[in-house]
Write a protein that holds these residues in place. Structure first.
Motif, PDB file in Angstrom:
ATOM      1  N   ILE A 390     -26.007   4.413   1.466  1.00  0.00           N
ATOM      2  CA  ILE A 390     -24.950   5.133   0.825  1.00  0.00           C
ATOM      3  C   ILE A 390     -23.711   4.837   1.829  1.00  0.00           C
ATOM      4  CG2 ILE A 390     -24.623   6.849   2.542  1.00  0.00           C
ATOM      5  CD1 ILE A 390     -24.350   7.286  -1.257  1.00  0.00           C
ATOM      6  N   VAL A 391     -23.720   4.410   2.990  1.00  0.00           N
ATOM      7  CA  VAL A 391     -22.466   3.621   3.676  1.00  0.00           C
ATOM      8  C   VAL A 391     -22.081   2.687   3.069  1.00  0.00           C
ATOM      9  CG1 VAL A 391     -21.841   2.850   5.953  1.00  0.00           C
ATOM     10  CG2 VAL A 391     -22.989   4.886   6.005  1.00  0.00           C
ATOM     11  N   ARG A 392     -23.082   1.627   2.596  1.00  0.00           N
ATOM     12  CA  ARG A 392     -22.668   0.600   2.040  1.00  0.00           C
ATOM     13  C   ARG A 392     -21.638   0.655   0.832  1.00  0.00           C
ATOM     14  NH1 ARG A 392     -27.871  -3.366   2.380  1.00  0.00           N
ATOM     15  NH2 ARG A 392     -27.733  -4.057   4.719  1.00  0.00           N
ATOM     16  N   GLU A 393     -22.155   1.607  -0.074  1.00  0.00           N
ATOM     17  CA  GLU A 393     -21.404   2.097  -1.185  1.00  0.00           C
ATOM     18  C   GLU A 393     -20.212   2.552  -0.916  1.00  0.00           C
ATOM     19  OE1 GLU A 393     -22.053   1.842  -4.449  1.00  0.00           O
ATOM     20  OE2 GLU A 393     -24.034   0.658  -4.120  1.00  0.00           O
ATOM     21  N   ALA A 394     -20.035   3.258   0.156  1.00  0.00           N
ATOM     22  CA  ALA A 394     -18.472   3.952   0.585  1.00  0.00           C
ATOM     23  C   ALA A 394     -17.756   2.710   1.016  1.00  0.00           C
ATOM     24  CB  ALA A 394     -18.993   4.834   1.877  1.00  0.00           C
ATOM     25  N   VAL A 395     -18.390   1.709   1.574  1.00  0.00           N
ATOM     26  CA  VAL A 395     -17.626   0.733   2.145  1.00  0.00           C
ATOM     27  C   VAL A 395     -17.048  -0.141   1.090  1.00  0.00           C
ATOM     28  CG1 VAL A 395     -17.841  -1.788   3.252  1.00  0.00           C
ATOM     29  CG2 VAL A 395     -18.827   0.298   4.500  1.00  0.00           C
ATOM     30  N   ARG A 396     -17.908  -0.309   0.060  1.00  0.00           N
ATOM     31  CA  ARG A 396     -17.546  -1.210  -1.265  1.00  0.00           C
ATOM     32  C   ARG A 396     -16.546  -0.585  -2.253  1.00  0.00           C
ATOM     33  NH1 ARG A 396     -18.718  -0.695  -6.387  1.00  0.00           N
ATOM     34  NH2 ARG A 396     -20.106   0.902  -6.196  1.00  0.00           N
ATOM     35  N   LEU A 397     -16.459   0.930  -1.980  1.00  0.00           N
ATOM     36  CA  LEU A 397     -15.428   1.657  -2.729  1.00  0.00           C
ATOM     37  C   LEU A 397     -14.270   1.838  -2.302  1.00  0.00           C
ATOM     38  CD1 LEU A 397     -17.884   4.252  -4.530  1.00  0.00           C
ATOM     39  CD2 LEU A 397     -16.552   2.669  -5.534  1.00  0.00           C
ATOM     40  N   ALA A 398     -14.386   1.701  -0.591  1.00  0.00           N
ATOM     41  CA  ALA A 398     -13.204   2.049   0.106  1.00  0.00           C
ATOM     42  C   ALA A 398     -12.575   0.779   0.790  1.00  0.00           C
ATOM     43  CB  ALA A 398     -13.486   2.936   1.176  1.00  0.00           C
ATOM     44  N   ASP A 399     -13.004  -0.602   0.125  1.00  0.00           N
ATOM     45  CA  ASP A 399     -12.585  -1.524   0.643  1.00  0.00           C
ATOM     46  C   ASP A 399     -12.823  -1.741   2.074  1.00  0.00           C
ATOM     47  OD1 ASP A 399     -11.438  -4.243   0.733  1.00  0.00           O
ATOM     48  OD2 ASP A 399      -9.389  -3.478   0.905  1.00  0.00           O
ATOM     49  N   GLY A 400     -14.005  -1.523   2.520  1.00  0.00           N
ATOM     50  CA  GLY A 400     -14.440  -1.608   4.050  1.00  0.00           C
ATOM     51  C   GLY A 400     -13.655  -0.787   4.778  1.00  0.00           C
ATOM     52  N   GLY A 401     -13.158   0.399   4.352  1.00  0.00           N
ATOM     53  CA  GLY A 401     -12.710   1.458   5.308  1.00  0.00           C
ATOM     54  C   GLY A 401     -11.149   1.187   5.365  1.00  0.00           C
ATOM     55  N   LYS A 402     -10.801   0.203   4.570  1.00  0.00           N
ATOM     56  CA  LYS A 402      -8.982  -0.102   4.539  1.00  0.00           C
ATOM     57  C   LYS A 402      -8.287   0.677   3.902  1.00  0.00           C
ATOM     58  CE  LYS A 402     -10.328  -5.059   5.939  1.00  0.00           C
ATOM     59  NZ  LYS A 402     -10.086  -6.376   5.399  1.00  0.00           N
ATOM     60  N   SER A 403      -9.025   1.494   3.006  1.00  0.00           N
ATOM     61  CA  SER A 403      -8.200   2.389   2.234  1.00  0.00           C
ATOM     62  C   SER A 403      -7.498   3.603   2.842  1.00  0.00           C
ATOM     63  CB  SER A 403      -9.180   2.731   0.946  1.00  0.00           C
ATOM     64  OG  SER A 403      -9.893   3.643   1.668  1.00  0.00           O
ATOM     65  N   GLY A 404      -8.116   3.918   4.110  1.00  0.00           N
ATOM     66  CA  GLY A 404      -7.414   4.775   4.719  1.00  0.00           C
ATOM     67  C   GLY A 404      -8.176   6.441   4.373  1.00  0.00           C
ATOM     68  N   GLU A 405      -9.138   6.118   3.609  1.00  0.00           N
ATOM     69  CA  GLU A 405      -9.818   7.371   3.438  1.00  0.00           C
ATOM     70  C   GLU A 405     -10.921   7.780   4.321  1.00  0.00           C
ATOM     71  OE1 GLU A 405     -10.387   7.975  -1.381  1.00  0.00           O
ATOM     72  OE2 GLU A 405     -10.822   6.010  -0.567  1.00  0.00           O
ATOM     73  N   PRO A 406     -10.859   8.929   5.052  1.00  0.00           N
ATOM     74  CA  PRO A 406     -12.132   9.174   6.140  1.00  0.00           C
ATOM     75  C   PRO A 406     -13.337   9.112   5.285  1.00  0.00           C
ATOM     76  CG  PRO A 406     -10.039  10.650   6.358  1.00  0.00           C
ATOM     77  CD  PRO A 406      -9.861   9.925   5.089  1.00  0.00           C
ATOM     78  N   LEU A 407     -14.382   8.855   6.001  1.00  0.00           N
ATOM     79  CA  LEU A 407     -15.673   9.037   5.436  1.00  0.00           C
ATOM     80  C   LEU A 407     -16.283  10.526   6.184  1.00  0.00           C
ATOM     81  CD1 LEU A 407     -18.292   8.317   3.778  1.00  0.00           C
ATOM     82  CD2 LEU A 407     -18.730   6.656   5.773  1.00  0.00           C
ATOM     83  N   VAL A 408     -16.848  11.273   5.327  1.00  0.00           N
ATOM     84  CA  VAL A 408     -17.368  12.484   6.113  1.00  0.00           C
ATOM     85  C   VAL A 408     -18.783  12.697   5.534  1.00  0.00           C
ATOM     86  CG1 VAL A 408     -16.840  15.140   6.293  1.00  0.00           C
ATOM     87  CG2 VAL A 408     -14.903  13.771   6.563  1.00  0.00           C
ATOM     88  N   PHE A 409     -19.578  13.157   6.269  1.00  0.00           N
ATOM     89  CA  PHE A 409     -20.816  13.726   5.901  1.00  0.00           C
ATOM     90  C   PHE A 409     -20.975  15.430   5.998  1.00  0.00           C
ATOM     91  CE2 PHE A 409     -22.216   9.418   6.416  1.00  0.00           C
ATOM     92  CZ  PHE A 409     -23.450   9.414   5.532  1.00  0.00           C
TER      93      PHE A 409
END
Length: 489
Positions: A390-409
């Motif tokens: 799921i983290v890999r999916e988040a990385v893909r959708l957020a351009d490796g975290g560069k989009s500036g969107e925080p990731l929260v569980f």
């Protein structure tokens, strides 16, 4: 006497294939929570921060010292990460190397001081226990600790079996070395698990005279030189560490349930549960051992030395199991150090040549079967009890975290997520989703949120239209929540 006329070659091949398959699965399987994720994250932080004195762990919303265990395993895993990168294989490598080293020492000692064939049979019985193989490829301190504790007892077995004083003194130094490493892995329990069976055996056989051959001065200095510096330095940097570690973690945990555990660990079981755990961990060979015990033990054991050797190995695993039977705070892995000693004992007391051939054939088949299982289980476990996919999916959708969107569980940040998304995922204490989202205000217009697939109902409390589902991986659902200055809307 030739114990095995055929079969040793196939047994060694099966063992090598098993170890290779386990190494491959180590690299492919994701980290599971909570133990693997926690210890891998501690080692990862050691590499990232450069602090090799104080292990650190994310707890609640703070980066706290992790002082429940000494650092040897974390040093080993962090060193592997420095070489291979922060990945699953590096985090698990210390356990695999410890398992191989333990098997090598077991084979060497039993081949030299046991009877013909006991070396090979000992390592095959050990390796054919699924529990040993499972822990030998996981991120946990227990295999390294087992290599130190079981290794020190095997070195002492060689010490009391070796007729030449010069060689005995070498084995004595190895005892002190392994005890020091065990102390640096888990603390004084290493000395207790070694000292209890040695004391019982020495009293039983009046072996006090042999103690004079120990390298007491050199061995003690070696032990202190390896152990004292880290404990002293850690206390200087973390005042109160010595009191918490020695009193709470290594004394009070045996006498009270509420011993002030700062990190969570052992679960509460009835006293005596360690015996059942050991029977399960040593399966299927524990059943053969029980049958031998009810049968009345081996018949016609030749010579006093053989009797003493058999009893030493018996006390080696039985005293350890008894030790843990007195405790209620337990983990299943606590009985792991007794497995190699049990295997060596079983190899010695099974003296019938036909029975040994059958045991060797059975262990070979079990090793081969576990090698197949180690490979087959990889696609079945890729999405189980882990956050990697799921983290890999988040990385893909957020351009490796560069989009500036925080990731929260939602609810609580798993340790594996802290490992896979270090510096991006937002750690937080166990709390409601709304509270976690409020932490993200000011970090962007939207937040990537991960919830358990069975807890999507928690999203119903959010304002209509602020949530959109993006991906599903295993038991996790990834979505995007639109936030404003007042929180999610």
């Amino acid at each position: 006497m030739t114990v095995f006329r055929r079969g040793p070659g196939m047994a060694l091949i099966a063992l090598c294939v098993l170890l290779a398959a386990r190494a491959a699965s180590m690299a492919l399987l994701p980290l599971t929570d909570a133990t693997e994720g926690r210890y891998a994250q501690v080692s990862q932080e050691m590499v990232a921060t450069g602090d090799w004195v104080t292990p650190r762990i994310w707890m609640e919303e703070a980066h706290l010292p992790f002082l429940g265990k000494p650092p040897l395993f974390f040093w080993a895993a962090a060193g592997a990460m420095k070489i291979f990168g922060a990945n699953e294989f590096a985090a698990r490598l210390p356990s695999l190397l410890a398992a191989v080293a333990l098997l090598a020492l077991l084979f060497s000692v039993m081949r030299r001081y046991g009877d013909a064939g006991s070396g090979l049979l000992s390592i095959m019985v050990t390796a054919s226990c699924g529990f040993f193989v499972a822990v030998g490829g996981s991120v946990a301190v227990d295999m390294l600790f087992s290599a130190c504790v079981a290794g020190s007892l095997l070195a002492y077995f060689a010490f009391v079996s070796e007729p030449e004083r010069r060689i005995r003194r070498r084995w004595s130094l190895l005892v002190f070395l392994l005890l020091a490493l065990g102390f640096l892995t888990k603390g004084p329990v290493a000395v207790a698990l070694f000292g209890l069976p040695v004391l019982i055996w020495t009293v039983r056989w009046r072996g006090w005279a042999q103690l004079r051959d120990h390298r007491w001065v050199a061995g003690t200095l070696l032990f202190l030189a390896l152990v004292v510096p880290w404990f002293a330095l850690c206390e200087m940097r973390n005042p109160g560490f010595l009191k918490y570690f020695f009193v709470n973690e290594n004394l009070l945990r045996f006498v009270t349930h509420d011993y002030g555990d700062a990190y969570g660990g052992g679960h509460l079981y009835p006293r005596g549960s360690a015996l059942l755990m050991f029977v399960a961990a040593a399966a299927p060979w524990s059943l053969w051992g029980i049958w031998l015990a009810f049968r009345g033990g081996p018949k016609g054991r030749p010579g006093n030395l053989a009797d003493r050797q058999v009893e030493f190995l018996f006390f080696g695993f039985a005293a350890g199991v008894l030790f843990w039977c007195l405790a209620r705070q337990l983990l299943f892995t606590y009985v792991l150090p007794m497995l190699p000693l049990f295997a060596a004992w079983l190899a010695l007391v099974t003296r019938n040549e036909t029975a040994r051939k059958r045991m060797l054939a059975a262990t070979t088949a079990l090793a081969a079967a576990m090698a197949v299982v180690s490979v087959v289980c990889v696609p079945l476990m890729r999405n189980t009890s882990t956050t990697r996919e799921i983290v890999r999916e988040a990385v893909r959708l957020a351009d490796g975290g560069k989009s500036g969107e925080p990731l929260v569980f939602e609810r609580k940040t798993p340790y594996s997520a802290l490992f896979y998304a270090r510096g991006w995922v937002m750690p937080h204490p166990k709390e409601k989703l709304e509270a976690s989202l409020r932490r993200c205000v000011g970090h962007g217009r939207s937040v990537l949120v991960v919830v358990g697939s069975g807890r999507k109902k928690e999203l119903k409390g959010l304002a209509p239209g602020c949530w959109s589902e993006l991906a599903v991986a295993g038991e996790w659902v990834l979505g995007r929540v639109i936030v404003s200055e007042g929180g999610p809307r």
